[in-house]
Motif scaffolding. Structure first.
Motif, PDB file in Angstrom:
ATOM      1  N   ALA A  16      -2.779   1.085  -9.201  1.00 62.14           N
ATOM      2  CA  ALA A  16      -3.082   1.698 -10.403  1.00 62.14           C
ATOM      3  C   ALA A  16      -2.286   3.056 -10.401  1.00 62.14           C
ATOM      4  N   ARG A  17      -1.905   3.627  -9.113  1.00 56.23           N
ATOM      5  CA  ARG A  17      -1.244   4.924  -9.043  1.00 56.23           C
ATOM      6  C   ARG A  17       0.084   4.687  -9.874  1.00 56.23           C
ATOM      7  N   THR A  38      -5.671   0.871  -5.284  1.00 51.03           N
ATOM      8  CA  THR A  38      -5.609   2.276  -6.056  1.00 51.03           C
ATOM      9  C   THR A  38      -4.107   2.484  -5.885  1.00 51.03           C
ATOM     10  N   GLU A  39      -3.256   2.002  -4.996  1.00 48.38           N
ATOM     11  CA  GLU A  39      -1.664   2.082  -5.073  1.00 48.38           C
ATOM     12  C   GLU A  39      -1.216   1.518  -6.244  1.00 48.38           C
ATOM     13  N   ASN A  73       0.634  -1.166  -0.010  1.00 49.08           N
ATOM     14  CA  ASN A  73      -0.005   0.006   0.020  1.00 49.08           C
ATOM     15  C   ASN A  73       1.000   1.150   0.037  1.00 49.08           C
ATOM     16  N   THR A  84       4.526   7.946  -9.164  1.00 51.26           N
ATOM     17  CA  THR A  84       3.240   7.865  -9.936  1.00 51.26           C
ATOM     18  C   THR A  84       3.429   7.918 -11.596  1.00 51.26           C
ATOM     19  N   GLU A  93     -13.169   2.984  -9.182  1.00 48.43           N
ATOM     20  CA  GLU A  93     -12.714   3.936  -8.331  1.00 48.43           C
ATOM     21  C   GLU A  93     -11.053   4.225  -8.409  1.00 48.43           C
ATOM     22  N   ALA A  94     -10.264   3.316  -8.854  1.00 44.66           N
ATOM     23  CA  ALA A  94      -9.010   3.688  -8.968  1.00 44.66           C
ATOM     24  C   ALA A  94      -8.571   4.141 -10.487  1.00 44.66           C
ATOM     25  N   LYS A 143      -5.366   1.638 -17.292  1.00 42.62           N
ATOM     26  CA  LYS A 143      -5.400   3.078 -16.543  1.00 42.62           C
ATOM     27  C   LYS A 143      -5.890   3.957 -17.783  1.00 42.62           C
ATOM     28  N   ALA A 173      -9.215  -2.118  -1.174  1.00 47.62           N
ATOM     29  CA  ALA A 173      -9.282  -0.998  -2.385  1.00 47.62           C
ATOM     30  C   ALA A 173      -8.255  -0.093  -2.402  1.00 47.62           C
ATOM     31  N   GLY A 174      -7.635   0.133  -1.147  1.00 46.28           N
ATOM     32  CA  GLY A 174      -6.539   1.124  -1.178  1.00 46.28           C
ATOM     33  C   GLY A 174      -5.300   0.176  -1.932  1.00 46.28           C
ATOM     34  N   TRP A 214     -13.950  -1.292  -7.166  1.00 44.87           N
ATOM     35  CA  TRP A 214     -12.536  -0.894  -7.004  1.00 44.87           C
ATOM     36  C   TRP A 214     -11.555  -0.383  -8.070  1.00 44.87           C
TER      37      TRP A 214
END
Ligand code: SAM
Length: 210
Positions: A129-130, A126-127, A97, A103, A173-174, A209, A122-123, A170
């Motif tokens: 995908a970042r 997101t990480e 995470n 990025t 949202e990412a 992405k 979910a976090g 998720w």
């Protein structure tokens, strides 16, 4: 009952993980998912929750560079040994995470059986995908929801699999698009406390992405 932490569990089983893993799931599941992810030939890709290097070994012949991250120093010691023949693989101890990457640097991210150990799935998505470049692909393989409560104690699983709709949400949202969550080519065959194997279904989730 005190449940083992993921880190304590993997420190204990690191030297046996390759044998354990070969009973749980096969190269066929991994290779079919890698083929589906279809990373470009010169891609820089990451393997999150890399463990002893099972996925990195499948990615290395197809990618320019593979960066493997794992929270367990003990698993990475075995990975270093297993992956010695691949000069394009770099391994680093890091929590999933908080990846030590800027990025938008990678063409692809792969994570096999990491998400059900992540405190905040979910976090974690997101990480992952970042760190993808625009157009980069995230590929996750993990368990569908199941009722093997014993896996919490025996395998330090935090989550008993996932609903595919949650994975799709998720991913969205990412900031991922072209999302596809489908069955993997194989099952997870962990042996329960009764000594019987009840195969669990595995999904392959892909997103690109935006
Ligand atoms: C079930 S193993 C899978 C290992 C490997 N991907 C494979 O397919 O053989 C899960 C791995 O995730 C790692 N892991 C668990 N929680 C983590 C976290 N929060 N951050 C990074 N790695 C983690 C564990 O140390 C372990 O190596």
């Amino acid at each position: 009952m005190t449940l083992p932490t993921s880190n304590a569990y993997f420190a204990r089983v690191a030297e046996q993980w390759d044998e354990l893993r070969s009973g749980y799931f096969t190269e066929q599941v991994r290779d079919a998912a890698i083929a589906k992810a279809n990373f470009p030939a010169n891609a820089i890709v990451a393997d999150i929750g890399a463990g002893t290097g099972f996925v990195a070994a499948g990615l290395a012949p197809r990618a320019a560079r593979v960066l493997g991250f794992d929270a367990s120093a003990e698993m990475l010691v075995v990975a270093q040994r297993n992956l010695a023949a691949f000069p394009n693989v770099e391994l680093r101890e890091a929590p999933g995470n908080r990846l030590p990457l800027p990025t938008a640097t990678l063409d692809g991210v792969f994570a096999n059986m990491y998400l059900h150990h992540a405190p905040d799935p979910a976090g974690a998505i997101t990480e992952m995908a970042r760190v993808l470049k625009p157009g980069g692909v995230l590929c996750l393989t993990d368990l569908d929801t199941h009722d093997h409560e014993w896996q919490r104690e025996q395998m330090a699983d935090l989550w008993l699999g996932f609903e595919r709709d949650d994975i799709r949400r998720w991913f969205t949202e990412a900031g991922l698009s072209a999302i596809d969550v489908d069955c993997a080519e194989g099952t997870c065959n962990a042996c329960g406390p009764e000594g019987t194997v009840e195969p669990l279904s595995i999904f392959v989730a892909l997103g690109r992405k935006v």
